[in-house]
Scaffold this motif. Sequence first.
Motif, short mmCIF file in Angstrom:
data_model
loop_
_atom_site.label_atom_id
_atom_site.label_comp_id
_atom_site.label_asym_id
_atom_site.label_seq_id
_atom_site.Cartn_x
_atom_site.Cartn_y
_atom_site.Cartn_z
N CYS A 33 -13.95 12.33 70.08
CA CYS A 33 -14.18 11.83 68.73
C CYS A 33 -14.65 12.95 67.80
CB CYS A 33 -15.20 10.70 68.76
SG CYS A 33 -14.66 9.30 69.76
N GLY A 34 -14.02 13.02 66.64
CA GLY A 34 -14.34 14.05 65.66
C GLY A 34 -13.63 15.36 65.88
N ALA A 35 -12.91 15.50 67.00
CA ALA A 35 -12.23 16.77 67.30
C ALA A 35 -10.98 16.92 66.42
CB ALA A 35 -11.86 16.84 68.76
N ARG A 36 -10.74 18.13 65.98
CA ARG A 36 -9.57 18.41 65.13
C ARG A 36 -8.39 18.98 65.92
NH1 ARG A 36 -14.20 19.06 62.34
NH2 ARG A 36 -14.29 18.26 60.20
N GLN A 37 -8.61 19.23 67.21
CA GLN A 37 -7.52 19.70 68.06
C GLN A 37 -7.77 19.24 69.49
OE1 GLN A 37 -7.61 23.94 67.70
NE2 GLN A 37 -9.58 24.18 68.71
N ASN A 38 -6.71 19.23 70.29
CA ASN A 38 -6.84 18.84 71.69
C ASN A 38 -7.66 19.89 72.44
OD1 ASN A 38 -5.12 16.71 71.06
ND2 ASN A 38 -3.29 17.80 71.76
N ILE A 39 -8.45 19.41 73.41
CA ILE A 39 -9.29 20.33 74.19
C ILE A 39 -9.25 19.94 75.66
CG2 ILE A 39 -10.85 20.80 72.25
CD1 ILE A 39 -12.85 18.89 73.53
N ARG A 40 -9.75 20.83 76.51
CA ARG A 40 -9.90 20.57 77.94
C ARG A 40 -11.34 20.91 78.34
NH1 ARG A 40 -5.25 19.42 80.69
NH2 ARG A 40 -3.29 19.87 79.61
N THR A 41 -11.89 20.10 79.25
CA THR A 41 -13.29 20.27 79.62
C THR A 41 -13.42 20.61 81.11
OG1 THR A 41 -13.47 17.88 79.98
CG2 THR A 41 -14.15 18.73 77.83
N PRO A 42 -14.32 21.55 81.44
CA PRO A 42 -14.58 21.86 82.85
C PRO A 42 -15.44 20.75 83.46
CG PRO A 42 -16.03 23.13 81.41
CD PRO A 42 -15.08 22.39 80.51
N PRO A 43 -15.51 20.62 84.78
CA PRO A 43 -14.88 21.52 85.75
C PRO A 43 -13.45 21.12 86.09
CG PRO A 43 -16.27 19.96 86.89
CD PRO A 43 -16.44 19.67 85.43
N THR A 44 -13.03 19.90 85.67
CA THR A 44 -11.71 19.42 86.07
C THR A 44 -10.65 19.75 85.03
OG1 THR A 44 -12.23 17.29 85.02
CG2 THR A 44 -12.70 17.50 87.38
N TYR A 45 -11.08 20.28 83.87
CA TYR A 45 -10.18 20.63 82.77
C TYR A 45 -9.33 19.43 82.33
CZ TYR A 45 -11.75 25.34 83.54
OH TYR A 45 -12.55 26.45 83.67
N THR A 46 -10.03 18.33 82.23
CA THR A 46 -9.41 17.10 81.74
C THR A 46 -9.03 17.26 80.27
OG1 THR A 46 -10.71 15.77 83.27
CG2 THR A 46 -9.77 14.63 81.36
N ARG A 47 -7.87 16.73 79.91
CA ARG A 47 -7.39 16.87 78.53
C ARG A 47 -7.94 15.74 77.66
NH1 ARG A 47 -1.06 17.31 76.49
NH2 ARG A 47 -1.52 17.66 74.28
N TRP A 48 -8.49 16.13 76.50
CA TRP A 48 -8.98 15.18 75.50
C TRP A 48 -8.18 15.38 74.22
CZ3 TRP A 48 -13.08 11.84 76.69
CH2 TRP A 48 -13.71 12.09 77.91
N TYR A 49 -7.68 14.28 73.68
CA TYR A 49 -6.86 14.35 72.46
C TYR A 49 -7.74 14.40 71.22
CZ TYR A 49 -2.76 13.30 75.29
OH TYR A 49 -1.77 13.36 76.22
N LYS A 50 -7.19 15.03 70.18
CA LYS A 50 -7.91 15.12 68.91
C LYS A 50 -8.04 13.73 68.28
CE LYS A 50 -3.65 16.29 66.39
NZ LYS A 50 -2.98 17.31 65.56
N ASP A 51 -9.03 13.60 67.46
CA ASP A 51 -9.36 12.33 66.82
C ASP A 51 -8.69 12.30 65.45
OD1 ASP A 51 -10.45 10.01 65.89
OD2 ASP A 51 -12.53 10.67 65.94
N GLU A 169 -13.60 11.55 88.59
CA GLU A 169 -12.79 12.77 88.53
C GLU A 169 -13.51 13.91 89.25
OE1 GLU A 169 -9.22 14.68 87.06
OE2 GLU A 169 -9.86 12.58 86.98
N ASP A 170 -14.83 13.99 89.08
CA ASP A 170 -15.60 15.03 89.77
C ASP A 170 -15.60 14.81 91.28
OD1 ASP A 170 -16.30 16.12 87.28
OD2 ASP A 170 -17.98 14.73 87.10
N TYR A 171 -15.50 13.54 91.66
CA TYR A 171 -15.45 13.19 93.08
C TYR A 171 -14.05 13.33 93.67
CZ TYR A 171 -20.12 11.04 93.59
OH TYR A 171 -21.45 10.80 93.70
N SER A 172 -13.09 13.81 92.84
CA SER A 172 -11.67 13.86 93.24
C SER A 172 -11.16 12.47 93.61
CB SER A 172 -11.49 14.83 94.43
OG SER A 172 -11.89 16.13 94.07
N GLY A 173 -11.57 11.49 92.82
CA GLY A 173 -11.18 10.11 93.09
C GLY A 173 -9.74 9.83 92.70
N ASP A 174 -9.18 8.77 93.29
CA ASP A 174 -7.83 8.32 92.95
C ASP A 174 -7.80 7.87 91.49
OD1 ASP A 174 -5.53 6.48 92.63
OD2 ASP A 174 -5.28 6.79 94.78
N HIS A 175 -6.78 8.31 90.75
CA HIS A 175 -6.69 7.98 89.33
C HIS A 175 -6.58 6.48 89.09
CE1 HIS A 175 -5.26 12.29 88.13
NE2 HIS A 175 -6.50 12.25 88.58
#
Length: 583
Positions: A33-51, A169-175
């Motif tokens: 929320c509030g992001a102006r561009q897509n980003i990825r976050t550690p440690p799993t580098y999950t993709r978050w879309y811009k708001d 996701e941190d637990y490497s769980g099934d999606h």
Amino acid sequence: MLRFTLLWLLVFLFASISSSSARPAPYAMRISCGARQNIRTPPTYTRWYKDFAYTGGIPANATAPSHITPPLKTLRYFPLSEGPENCYIINRVPKGHYSVFAEALVFLLDGSVSICFHSTGRGDPTIISIEILQIDEKAYYFGPEWGRGVILKTTSRLTCGTSKPKFDEDYSGDHWGGDRFWHPIRTFGKNVDAPRSTESGIKKASTVPNFYPEALYQSAVVSTDSKPDLAYTMDVDPNKNYSIWLHFAEIDATITSAGKRVFDVLINGGTVFENVDVVGMSGDRYTALVLNTTVALSGRTLTITLHPKKGNHAILTAIEVFQVIVAESKTSPEEVRALQALKKSLGLPNRFGWNGDPCVPKEHPWSGADCHFDKSGGKWFIDGLGLGNQGLRGSLPNEISKLHHLQSINLSGNSIHGVIPSSLGTVTSLETLDLSYNFLNGSIPESLGKLTALRRLNLNGNSLSGRVPSALGGRLLNGASFNFTDNHGLCGIPGLPKCGPHLSAGAKVGIAFAVFLSLVLLVICSICWWKRRQNILRAQQIAAASRSAPYAKARTQSSHDIQMSRNPSRGRTASENGPSLLS
């Protein structure tokens, strides 16, 4: 400085799935929320879309506390100037059963998600992230009460025996299990239990319908000799039903077979599970076991107690607690569309916050809208509109007649122009209609005379004209309160000017047609007269020219004589002259 109420929202989606083991990847939508561009976050580098283009409000940078993960750096907040209620509208989400973790598990069937924030006056509502994740259709099935009319509101989710917060996701769980957040609790209290952990694999963890991550069961708390009962207490809302999910796996190396550890599970002192033997019930050591029960609580505390019966110790891996809520019925879709048309036509400012459902939750209805619940139909509807003196501009749309249950309309003291929709005459439940002090023009629709329940009608202070419908005028004798003053063009009832001869609609059409036909005939006659006049003028010009040239006739006769006298000496034979007419 702005005061922010930080809110993390995880939205999980249920959708029908095939029993086949080969399934497509689950639907996933993560918004920073509030992001102006897509980003990825550690440690799993999950993709978050811009708001972008989901809602109103104001984006801003965030300074998140270190204990909040993932480390997102932006947020969106909603000041009161943007309205008391703002909603994220996310479309093209697969239809199905939705779970709003940290909020609720619900059924949504319209292919979209609406997430709304209502200001309570204690700071601006603020959100950091939204996740919409598809999971199994039967996830968190808890019995016959489970279904479309029930919401499960998350109260607590704990992972025991560890101090690190984890997402699936941190637990490497099934999606297909989503990406649940597990708050850590290393022990329940000093010297009352001890943490246990293992690196051994856990069987039967990531299976349908809930797909819990295997690593969740690799830590636990175990009661001690000094305090054999293992107990955890939490605060809850009183007089509610709660669905409780308890997770176990025998990871203690001292327990080698079934029957070595047996205990009862009590909720607020009442036994809900007897003789729990984790190894015996799961089938083996290092094997996941999940127990679920639903209880009614009258107090403000929930205490889960594991009381050993054999082995003198109890073990617990994780806890999930959900409040069971009867889902609120929505407002009639037709009436929602009518209000949205009214909002657009009148240009309602943001401060009204007409977003989301007009009547749900019932604590926060739309400003100026009065709601009533129809028990027989199981839906909310609008029975009153109070928008007087709000600086509204625009015109009244015909869709206002779709609010079939309206009893009162007050739009006085605004800058509404245009005509009064004749369709208002179909809202037969209307008792009060106040459109005074606007800029309405045209005539009063005859259809308003059909509103037999109407007892108060204020149309004063406008620019209306024409005859007041006789059905309304006659109602004055029955105690109704009608006000038509300050409309210089109205006539026909006491207190207003007298009207001229009254013509029916058919007569008016006939007169208009006769006038039109007369104009057409007048034009045709004018054209014929003009052409005849031109012909006469042309003939006069020719005659005048002949009289002004007398030598023309003599000249013509002389030419004729010359032609007759050509070749006078040449004779002609009888054959050349043709047969004689004399015998």
